[in-house]
Write a protein that holds these residues in place. Sequence first.
Motif, PDB file in Angstrom:
ATOM      1  N   GLN A  59      33.406 -34.679 -41.051  1.00 10.56           N
ATOM      2  CA  GLN A  59      34.258 -35.686 -41.674  1.00 10.56           C
ATOM      3  C   GLN A  59      35.330 -36.121 -40.687  1.00 10.56           C
ATOM      4  O   GLN A  59      35.622 -35.432 -39.710  1.00 10.56           O
ATOM      5  CB  GLN A  59      34.913 -35.144 -42.949  1.00 10.56           C
ATOM      6  CG  GLN A  59      35.880 -34.000 -42.703  1.00 10.56           C
ATOM      7  CD  GLN A  59      36.502 -33.487 -43.994  1.00 10.56           C
ATOM      8  OE1 GLN A  59      35.947 -33.628 -45.072  1.00 10.56           O
ATOM      9  NE2 GLN A  59      37.674 -32.883 -43.889  1.00 10.56           N
TER      10      GLN A  59
ATOM     11  N   THR B 193      18.875 -31.402 -44.826  1.00 10.67           N
ATOM     12  CA  THR B 193      19.801 -31.222 -45.934  1.00 10.67           C
ATOM     13  C   THR B 193      19.726 -29.826 -46.558  1.00 10.67           C
ATOM     14  O   THR B 193      20.762 -29.262 -46.926  1.00 10.67           O
ATOM     15  CB  THR B 193      19.552 -32.289 -47.027  1.00 10.67           C
ATOM     16  OG1 THR B 193      19.719 -33.593 -46.454  1.00 10.67           O
ATOM     17  CG2 THR B 193      20.520 -32.127 -48.184  1.00 10.67           C
TER      18      THR B 193
ATOM     19  N   ARG C 125      28.098 -32.207 -46.621  1.00 11.77           N
ATOM     20  CA  ARG C 125      28.239 -33.061 -45.440  1.00 11.77           C
ATOM     21  C   ARG C 125      28.349 -32.200 -44.184  1.00 11.77           C
ATOM     22  O   ARG C 125      28.791 -31.060 -44.234  1.00 11.77           O
ATOM     23  CB  ARG C 125      29.456 -33.973 -45.576  1.00 11.77           C
ATOM     24  CG  ARG C 125      30.784 -33.243 -45.724  1.00 11.77           C
ATOM     25  CD  ARG C 125      31.906 -34.230 -45.998  1.00 11.77           C
ATOM     26  NE  ARG C 125      33.199 -33.567 -46.123  1.00 11.77           N
ATOM     27  CZ  ARG C 125      33.668 -33.046 -47.246  1.00 11.77           C
ATOM     28  NH1 ARG C 125      32.933 -33.099 -48.346  1.00 11.77           N
ATOM     29  NH2 ARG C 125      34.861 -32.470 -47.283  1.00 11.77           N
ATOM     30  N   TRP C 126      27.973 -32.797 -43.074  1.00 13.42           N
ATOM     31  CA  TRP C 126      27.989 -32.096 -41.789  1.00 13.42           C
ATOM     32  C   TRP C 126      29.332 -32.212 -41.090  1.00 13.42           C
ATOM     33  O   TRP C 126      29.675 -31.377 -40.245  1.00 13.42           O
ATOM     34  CB  TRP C 126      26.889 -32.637 -40.885  1.00 13.42           C
ATOM     35  CG  TRP C 126      25.502 -32.409 -41.390  1.00 13.42           C
ATOM     36  CD1 TRP C 126      24.686 -33.330 -41.995  1.00 13.42           C
ATOM     37  CD2 TRP C 126      24.752 -31.192 -41.355  1.00 13.42           C
ATOM     38  NE1 TRP C 126      23.485 -32.759 -42.331  1.00 13.42           N
ATOM     39  CE2 TRP C 126      23.490 -31.450 -41.943  1.00 13.42           C
ATOM     40  CE3 TRP C 126      25.020 -29.910 -40.868  1.00 13.42           C
ATOM     41  CZ2 TRP C 126      22.507 -30.477 -42.068  1.00 13.42           C
ATOM     42  CZ3 TRP C 126      24.041 -28.934 -40.994  1.00 13.42           C
ATOM     43  CH2 TRP C 126      22.801 -29.217 -41.582  1.00 13.42           C
TER      44      TRP C 126
ATOM     45  N   GLU D 128      31.247 -38.781 -36.036  1.00 12.97           N
ATOM     46  CA  GLU D 128      32.616 -38.600 -36.511  1.00 12.97           C
ATOM     47  C   GLU D 128      33.633 -39.173 -35.526  1.00 12.97           C
ATOM     48  O   GLU D 128      34.650 -39.748 -35.942  1.00 12.97           O
ATOM     49  CB  GLU D 128      32.898 -37.116 -36.779  1.00 12.97           C
ATOM     50  CG  GLU D 128      31.980 -36.464 -37.805  1.00 12.97           C
ATOM     51  CD  GLU D 128      31.920 -37.214 -39.127  1.00 12.97           C
ATOM     52  OE1 GLU D 128      32.903 -37.905 -39.490  1.00 12.97           O
ATOM     53  OE2 GLU D 128      30.891 -37.126 -39.819  1.00 12.97           O
TER      54      GLU D 128
END
Length: 228
Positions: free
Chosen positions: A160, A223, A157-158, A188
Amino acid sequence: MTPKYQLLRSARRKTLAIQVRDGQVVVRAPVRASSATIEAFIRSRAGWIREHQQRQLHAIDTLGIRLEQGGAVPWQGEMLRLDWQRGGASEVGQDCSRFLVTLSHRIRRVEVDAVRDQLKRWFMQQSEMRLKTRIHELAGETGLMPSAVAIGSWRGRWGQCSSKGEVGLNWRLLQLTPALQDYVILHELCHLRHMNHGREFHALLRWHCPAHPRLHAEMQRYTPWLKW
């Protein structure tokens, strides 16, 4: 011919599902689903699976990071040449066209492993300055203020956002264009208001980032840049 796949069973799952990620196929199935049912389901989706595998493998081939002499590492959306040399002290130099990593003569490890670690440390240091500065700028513009900001290192993931209002940003974001970096940061920040991906969340994200649908689609290409 049935494609190769990894099978994951779950007692809570009621239906069959297929995921293709980085060219690999994962099948999620209920515990009681028979092997024959699973095989038939996969064969029925074989064309869809091949299409997604080919597209993803092409992206990995064209966008993949090459940690080798004369290789390529992304920075701010551009692929820069990677070179390394031996020297007195380990450091990373970067200009508009390349990364030049210097490895101390004292290092006895495999060079490519040492280069990878040097680059990761350099990206982390840059993120502490650049990403933290940018998220505070965007928080001021949007009024969405996190309780804390941290730089993390995740391969899935980039960024959170926690229920405590803490936002984490992946140092790998600096590989992306500034527009995509802002998109992830805004994503985010919007979770500070809505801890889900429901209608209200998407409406808020579109308000602060009108190009949200296009940028979301573009993000899927990168990705492979999470994987090192």
